[in-house]
Write a protein that holds these residues in place. Structure first.
Motif, PDB file in Angstrom:
ATOM      1  N   ASP A   1      20.898  38.085  32.841  1.00 42.50           N
ATOM      2  CA  ASP A   1      21.638  37.915  31.594  1.00 42.50           C
ATOM      3  C   ASP A   1      21.035  38.765  30.479  1.00 42.50           C
ATOM      4  OD1 ASP A   1      23.617  36.303  32.648  1.00 42.50           O
ATOM      5  OD2 ASP A   1      22.684  34.424  31.996  1.00 42.50           O
TER       6      ASP A   1
ATOM      7  N   GLN B   1      22.444  42.080  31.065  1.00 46.24           N
ATOM      8  CA  GLN B   1      23.851  42.083  30.678  1.00 46.24           C
ATOM      9  C   GLN B   1      24.000  42.232  29.163  1.00 46.24           C
ATOM     10  OE1 GLN B   1      25.966  38.527  31.873  1.00 46.24           O
ATOM     11  NE2 GLN B   1      27.878  39.662  32.060  1.00 46.24           N
ATOM     12  N   ARG B   2      23.179  41.538  28.410  1.00 47.33           N
ATOM     13  CA  ARG B   2      23.243  41.673  26.945  1.00 47.33           C
ATOM     14  C   ARG B   2      22.859  43.094  26.533  1.00 47.33           C
ATOM     15  NH1 ARG B   2      21.707  36.325  27.407  1.00 47.33           N
ATOM     16  NH2 ARG B   2      19.501  36.802  27.554  1.00 47.33           N
TER      17      ARG B   2
ATOM     18  N   GLY C   1      25.626  45.468  27.217  1.00 49.40           N
ATOM     19  CA  GLY C   1      26.703  45.270  26.259  1.00 49.40           C
ATOM     20  C   GLY C   1      26.514  46.051  24.970  1.00 49.40           C
TER      21      GLY C   1
ATOM     22  N   ARG D   1      35.469  45.480  23.150  1.00 52.43           N
ATOM     23  CA  ARG D   1      36.352  44.757  24.066  1.00 52.43           C
ATOM     24  C   ARG D   1      37.828  45.013  23.765  1.00 52.43           C
ATOM     25  NH1 ARG D   1      35.138  39.096  26.392  1.00 52.43           N
ATOM     26  NH2 ARG D   1      37.204  38.657  27.139  1.00 52.43           N
TER      27      ARG D   1
ATOM     28  N   THR E   1      28.802  44.842  32.617  1.00 56.27           N
ATOM     29  CA  THR E   1      29.732  44.971  31.507  1.00 56.27           C
ATOM     30  C   THR E   1      31.094  44.379  31.849  1.00 56.27           C
ATOM     31  OG1 THR E   1      28.508  46.932  30.826  1.00 56.27           O
ATOM     32  CG2 THR E   1      30.674  46.625  29.853  1.00 56.27           C
TER      33      THR E   1
ATOM     34  N   ALA F   1      30.717  40.629  31.665  1.00 54.69           N
ATOM     35  CA  ALA F   1      30.704  40.188  30.262  1.00 54.69           C
ATOM     36  C   ALA F   1      32.106  40.219  29.670  1.00 54.69           C
ATOM     37  CB  ALA F   1      29.748  41.059  29.449  1.00 54.69           C
ATOM     38  N   TYR F   2      32.852  41.265  29.970  1.00 50.11           N
ATOM     39  CA  TYR F   2      34.230  41.369  29.474  1.00 50.11           C
ATOM     40  C   TYR F   2      35.036  40.135  29.895  1.00 50.11           C
ATOM     41  CZ  TYR F   2      38.800  43.323  28.375  1.00 50.11           C
ATOM     42  OH  TYR F   2      40.055  43.530  27.848  1.00 50.11           O
ATOM     43  N   LEU F   3      34.768  39.642  31.095  1.00 53.38           N
ATOM     44  CA  LEU F   3      35.491  38.495  31.651  1.00 53.38           C
ATOM     45  C   LEU F   3      34.800  37.168  31.329  1.00 53.38           C
ATOM     46  CD1 LEU F   3      36.378  40.083  35.104  1.00 53.38           C
ATOM     47  CD2 LEU F   3      37.910  39.763  33.140  1.00 53.38           C
ATOM     48  N   ASP F   4      33.795  37.225  30.427  1.00 57.02           N
ATOM     49  CA  ASP F   4      33.035  36.035  30.013  1.00 57.02           C
ATOM     50  C   ASP F   4      32.337  35.352  31.186  1.00 57.02           C
ATOM     51  OD1 ASP F   4      33.734  36.300  27.261  1.00 57.02           O
ATOM     52  OD2 ASP F   4      35.689  35.390  27.701  1.00 57.02           O
ATOM     53  N   LEU F   5      31.797  36.168  32.081  1.00 56.44           N
ATOM     54  CA  LEU F   5      31.049  35.672  33.236  1.00 56.44           C
ATOM     55  C   LEU F   5      29.584  36.048  33.072  1.00 56.44           C
ATOM     56  CD1 LEU F   5      33.537  36.854  35.998  1.00 56.44           C
ATOM     57  CD2 LEU F   5      33.265  34.527  35.108  1.00 56.44           C
ATOM     58  N   SER F   6      28.715  35.139  33.444  1.00 58.32           N
ATOM     59  CA  SER F   6      27.278  35.372  33.377  1.00 58.32           C
ATOM     60  C   SER F   6      26.805  36.051  34.651  1.00 58.32           C
ATOM     61  CB  SER F   6      26.556  34.022  33.218  1.00 58.32           C
ATOM     62  OG  SER F   6      25.234  34.088  33.688  1.00 58.32           O
TER      63      SER F   6
END
Length: 109
Positions: free
Chosen positions: A4, A7-8, A11, A17, A73, A76-81
Motif C-alpha cells: 500500500d 501504491q500511494r 499514485g 483520475r 495505479t 487505486a483507480y478502482l479503489d482496491l488495496s
C-alpha cells in the motif's frame, strides 16, 4: 516498503483520475508493459538460446517495475488495496494447493 505504501507512491506520478479515458489508459498500459516483459524473454530465447545466465536482470527489473506501477495505479483507480489484492491472492493459491488443484485450470477451482 509494504504494497500500500508503494501504491500511494505510484499514485503521486499517476494522471488525475478524471482525465478522459484514464481507466483505459491504465489497462492498456498494463498490457503493453507486460508485453515488454514477454518481448525481453522472446529475444532471450532467440538470441541467447534460453541460457539463464544471460538474462538481463537489470532490464527485466525495469520492465517488471513498470508492470507493478500499472497494477498499483489501476488498483487505486478502482479503489482496491494492493495489500488486500496480494493477501487474497496468496489465500486463493494456498487453498488450491491444499485441495490439490493448484496446477489445474479455471478461475473457480
Amino acid at each position: 516498503m509494504d504494497l500500500d505504501d508503494y501504491q500511494r507512491g505510484a499514485g503521486r506520478t499517476a494522471a488525475p483520475r478524471d482525465k478522459k479515458n484514464e481507466l483505459l489508459h491504465l489497462v492498456l498500459g498494463l498490457v503493453g508493459e507486460s508485453g515488454e516483459v514477454a518481448e525481453k524473454f522472446k529475444k532471450w530465447v532467440r538470441d541467447c538460446d534460453s541460457d539463464e545466465s544471460r538474462i538481463d536482470r537489470a532490464d527485466i527489473t525495469k520492465e517488471l517495475g513498470d508492470v507493478l506501477w500499472y497494477v498499483a495505479t489501476l488498483a487505486a483507480y478502482l479503489d482496491l488495496s494492493l495489500n488486500d489484492i496480494a493477501t487474497d491472492n496468496l489465500a486463493k493459491l494456498a487453498s488450491r494447493q491444499n485441495r490439490g488443484v493448484l496446477g489445474g485450470s479455471g478461475d473457480n477451482r
